[in-house]
Design a protein around this motif. Sequence first.
Motif: not given
Length: 229
Positions: A78, A74, A1-3, A76
């Motif tokens: 993935s 924000k 996963a990447r934020l 998130t």
Amino acid sequence: ARLLLLGAIGFAAYRTDLFFGSSVTNEMREPLGEAKALIATLNFGAGTIKLGSLPEGSASLVEGSFQTNSRGVKSTISRSGESVRLTLERDGPRFFIGSITEDWDVKLSRAVDIDLTVNAGASDVGLDMEELKVTNLRLKAWASDVSVVLPAQAERTVARLEVGAADLDVRVPSGVAARIHAEAGLASVNVDESRFPKIGDYYQSPDYNTASHRVELEIRGGVADITVR
């Protein structure tokens, strides 16, 4: 996963100043790639949120424009094979001096199956999913005005709508059959019985069991006016 904070790679952002209460605008675009399924969660506060569809053949999975007077939005994201998970939410402290207002405009791909969750506070909510293949929808909205257009492209959609002190207007597209159950509380419920005759505790299209496109709709209302047409 990447934020990803909107404003990083793949996103553009600008703000009018650096103080609380300033206006922040974010734009995002996530490519479609090999995606066949999207699980999306939108956690929204106060203001206006609109959701719709991207044009046919778009190379994007998600596009969005966000304006807020907090720190921004924000994201998130993935990916696992052909499945993508996306969460969008306000970035910043839970407690804020002054009023937080947001204006989100989110568009999703017509090419993927979508599992969608929307949590909204004191908001104007407009979900136009007519051209989307939303197979599961979960909506919680409190002090809101809510407009929902259900999918016409999914073979079967399961929709769970929970509203508090909100007016809810739901449109079932032509050619889509529906089975509707409403727990009204203090809400008033107005269902178009020329399309969805009442059978026991449910309202149901005469061709519900054989229709090629259908929706199972459950509504829980607090102090609200609920219309299904």
